[in-house]
Motif scaffolding. Sequence first.
Motif, PDB file in Angstrom:
ATOM      1  N   THR A  16       4.474 -14.929  16.255  1.00  0.00           N
ATOM      2  CA  THR A  16       3.797 -14.821  15.226  1.00  0.00           C
ATOM      3  C   THR A  16       2.189 -14.888  15.371  1.00  0.00           C
ATOM      4  O   THR A  16       1.682 -15.280  16.511  1.00  0.00           O
ATOM      5  N   ARG A  17       1.588 -14.032  14.464  1.00  0.00           N
ATOM      6  CA  ARG A  17      -0.074 -14.057  14.721  1.00  0.00           C
ATOM      7  C   ARG A  17      -0.699 -14.247  13.416  1.00  0.00           C
ATOM      8  O   ARG A  17      -0.037 -13.673  12.240  1.00  0.00           O
ATOM      9  N   VAL A  18      -1.822 -14.985  13.275  1.00  0.00           N
ATOM     10  CA  VAL A  18      -2.489 -15.007  12.307  1.00  0.00           C
ATOM     11  C   VAL A  18      -3.816 -14.351  12.253  1.00  0.00           C
ATOM     12  O   VAL A  18      -4.572 -14.386  13.257  1.00  0.00           O
ATOM     13  N   VAL A  19      -4.141 -13.682  11.139  1.00  0.00           N
ATOM     14  CA  VAL A  19      -5.389 -12.697  11.241  1.00  0.00           C
ATOM     15  C   VAL A  19      -6.016 -13.032   9.892  1.00  0.00           C
ATOM     16  O   VAL A  19      -5.588 -12.871   8.905  1.00  0.00           O
ATOM     17  N   LYS A  20      -7.281 -13.644   9.986  1.00  0.00           N
ATOM     18  CA  LYS A  20      -8.167 -13.884   8.872  1.00  0.00           C
ATOM     19  C   LYS A  20      -9.479 -13.120   8.864  1.00  0.00           C
ATOM     20  O   LYS A  20      -9.924 -12.462   9.613  1.00  0.00           O
ATOM     21  N   GLY A  21     -10.141 -13.062   7.805  1.00  0.00           N
ATOM     22  CA  GLY A  21     -11.389 -12.441   7.647  1.00  0.00           C
ATOM     23  C   GLY A  21     -11.314 -10.984   7.702  1.00  0.00           C
ATOM     24  O   GLY A  21     -12.328 -10.225   8.088  1.00  0.00           O
ATOM     25  N   ILE A  22     -10.361 -10.619   6.892  1.00  0.00           N
ATOM     26  CA  ILE A  22     -10.181  -8.852   7.303  1.00  0.00           C
ATOM     27  C   ILE A  22     -10.841  -8.324   5.995  1.00  0.00           C
ATOM     28  O   ILE A  22     -11.194  -8.847   4.846  1.00  0.00           O
ATOM     29  N   GLN A  23     -12.175  -7.512   6.238  1.00  0.00           N
ATOM     30  CA  GLN A  23     -13.162  -7.082   5.584  1.00  0.00           C
ATOM     31  C   GLN A  23     -12.477  -6.088   4.181  1.00  0.00           C
ATOM     32  O   GLN A  23     -11.521  -5.415   4.319  1.00  0.00           O
ATOM     33  N   GLN A  24     -13.182  -6.180   3.128  1.00  0.00           N
ATOM     34  CA  GLN A  24     -12.549  -5.627   1.925  1.00  0.00           C
ATOM     35  C   GLN A  24     -12.591  -4.086   2.157  1.00  0.00           C
ATOM     36  O   GLN A  24     -11.599  -3.376   1.708  1.00  0.00           O
ATOM     37  N   ALA A  25     -13.523  -3.663   2.847  1.00  0.00           N
ATOM     38  CA  ALA A  25     -13.709  -2.209   3.071  1.00  0.00           C
ATOM     39  C   ALA A  25     -12.432  -1.700   3.836  1.00  0.00           C
ATOM     40  O   ALA A  25     -12.052  -0.518   3.916  1.00  0.00           O
ATOM     41  N   ASP A  26     -11.730  -2.467   4.702  1.00  0.00           N
ATOM     42  CA  ASP A  26     -10.613  -1.960   5.596  1.00  0.00           C
ATOM     43  C   ASP A  26      -9.360  -1.603   4.711  1.00  0.00           C
ATOM     44  O   ASP A  26      -8.785  -0.854   5.042  1.00  0.00           O
ATOM     45  N   TYR A  27      -9.101  -2.615   3.819  1.00  0.00           N
ATOM     46  CA  TYR A  27      -7.819  -2.348   2.861  1.00  0.00           C
ATOM     47  C   TYR A  27      -8.269  -1.879   1.649  1.00  0.00           C
ATOM     48  O   TYR A  27      -7.237  -1.331   1.080  1.00  0.00           O
ATOM     49  N   ALA A  28      -9.329  -1.709   0.997  1.00  0.00           N
ATOM     50  CA  ALA A  28      -9.672  -1.404  -0.527  1.00  0.00           C
ATOM     51  C   ALA A  28      -9.106   0.161  -0.572  1.00  0.00           C
ATOM     52  O   ALA A  28      -8.792   0.718  -1.447  1.00  0.00           O
ATOM     53  N   SER A  29      -9.551   1.009   0.738  1.00  0.00           N
ATOM     54  CA  SER A  29      -9.062   2.318   0.757  1.00  0.00           C
ATOM     55  C   SER A  29      -7.732   2.480   0.447  1.00  0.00           C
ATOM     56  O   SER A  29      -7.131   3.774   0.279  1.00  0.00           O
ATOM     57  N   TRP A  30      -6.825   1.665   0.530  1.00  0.00           N
ATOM     58  CA  TRP A  30      -5.437   1.759   0.248  1.00  0.00           C
ATOM     59  C   TRP A  30      -4.947   1.333  -0.959  1.00  0.00           C
ATOM     60  O   TRP A  30      -3.856   1.145  -1.387  1.00  0.00           O
ATOM     61  N   LEU A  31      -6.115   1.146  -2.114  1.00  0.00           N
ATOM     62  CA  LEU A  31      -5.754   0.760  -3.213  1.00  0.00           C
ATOM     63  C   LEU A  31      -5.101   1.727  -3.822  1.00  0.00           C
ATOM     64  O   LEU A  31      -5.745   2.942  -4.189  1.00  0.00           O
ATOM     65  N   ASP A  32      -3.932   1.716  -4.871  1.00  0.00           N
ATOM     66  CA  ASP A  32      -3.265   2.952  -5.426  1.00  0.00           C
ATOM     67  C   ASP A  32      -3.859   2.728  -6.873  1.00  0.00           C
ATOM     68  O   ASP A  32      -3.555   1.962  -7.714  1.00  0.00           O
ATOM     69  N   GLU A  33      -4.643   3.708  -7.042  1.00  0.00           N
ATOM     70  CA  GLU A  33      -5.565   3.722  -8.372  1.00  0.00           C
ATOM     71  C   GLU A  33      -4.580   4.099  -9.414  1.00  0.00           C
ATOM     72  O   GLU A  33      -4.620   3.671 -10.542  1.00  0.00           O
ATOM     73  N   GLY A  34      -3.426   5.008  -9.110  1.00  0.00           N
ATOM     74  CA  GLY A  34      -2.558   5.353 -10.418  1.00  0.00           C
ATOM     75  C   GLY A  34      -1.997   3.833 -10.786  1.00  0.00           C
ATOM     76  O   GLY A  34      -1.874   3.611 -12.103  1.00  0.00           O
ATOM     77  N   ALA A  35      -1.489   3.079  -9.899  1.00  0.00           N
ATOM     78  CA  ALA A  35      -0.888   1.972 -10.249  1.00  0.00           C
ATOM     79  C   ALA A  35      -2.002   0.852 -11.014  1.00  0.00           C
ATOM     80  O   ALA A  35      -1.474   0.170 -12.092  1.00  0.00           O
ATOM     81  N   LEU A  36      -2.967   0.953 -10.595  1.00  0.00           N
ATOM     82  CA  LEU A  36      -4.112   0.065 -11.007  1.00  0.00           C
ATOM     83  C   LEU A  36      -4.622   0.549 -12.472  1.00  0.00           C
ATOM     84  O   LEU A  36      -4.440  -0.098 -13.549  1.00  0.00           O
ATOM     85  N   PHE A  37      -4.968   1.939 -12.655  1.00  0.00           N
ATOM     86  CA  PHE A  37      -5.367   2.696 -13.839  1.00  0.00           C
ATOM     87  C   PHE A  37      -4.406   2.459 -15.112  1.00  0.00           C
ATOM     88  O   PHE A  37      -4.638   2.002 -16.042  1.00  0.00           O
ATOM     89  N   LYS A  38      -3.106   3.065 -14.648  1.00  0.00           N
ATOM     90  CA  LYS A  38      -1.943   3.239 -15.496  1.00  0.00           C
ATOM     91  C   LYS A  38      -1.244   2.038 -15.410  1.00  0.00           C
ATOM     92  O   LYS A  38      -0.898   1.602 -17.085  1.00  0.00           O
TER      93      LYS A  38
END
Length: 270
Positions: A16-38
Amino acid sequence: DVATDNPVPAPPFWGTRVVKGIQQADYASWLDEGALFKGQWGLKAPRGSGPSYEDLVATEGRPRLRGLLDRLRTGNLLEAAVVYGYFPCVSKGDDLIVLGDDGAERTRFTFPRQRRGRRLCLADFFRAEDSGETDVVGFQIVTVGSRIGEATAELFAADSYREYLELHGLSVQLAEALAEYWHARVRAELGYGGEDPAEIEDMFALKYRGARFSLGYGACPDLEDRAKIAELLEPERIGVKLSEEFQLHPEQSTDAIVIHHPEAKYFNAR
């Protein structure tokens, strides 16, 4: 009828490995807008005359989303972290057997099997114990931390229900976005990330190789198996705990079994 001659990828490490401090910009682009809005915000066009759904997304959905993301960033409300790992394994019948460094059984998952159709079981996507080969399985637990949950609780206590629902819905979808982002990282580390589709919509349609199966759904409905994943990954290292009811805390966390087999797709076993 699941193929058994697909290449087994070599992971970049075992354990295993632990990764902390992941920046919002790195994963926010993977946000499913359809799932959020609808799904989360209930954004939909009125019956009859009025703005279309696409118009509402442009005038209400995305502006509100940008504002909330800015608030999360400036308020330092996200603490994105991941603990993940790769483990040798084999299958036997309906069981996935995770092996230790010495090749002995470390833990075992027993999955349900479809009663009709292809009669699939998650164990089918791994090399059988009697094949003489060893396979690899990935596990991951991601979280966006507890601060955003505290912020939503404050809104609820203040009777700010609309703001609460919007922020809570966004926090849940951000955890999913982080899980998708890290699954893409796993696919790249296992050597088949180049097979990913170019369009993000195709990502949300699961048109990539393999699948990420979260506990409690479809093919792996038994939440008790979370205790086995927690024993393997030790999520306390990223601030995630497992309750007596096998729920992850903070709520904005999710776990998964990552399967590399090209035929691994979502299905219901019960």
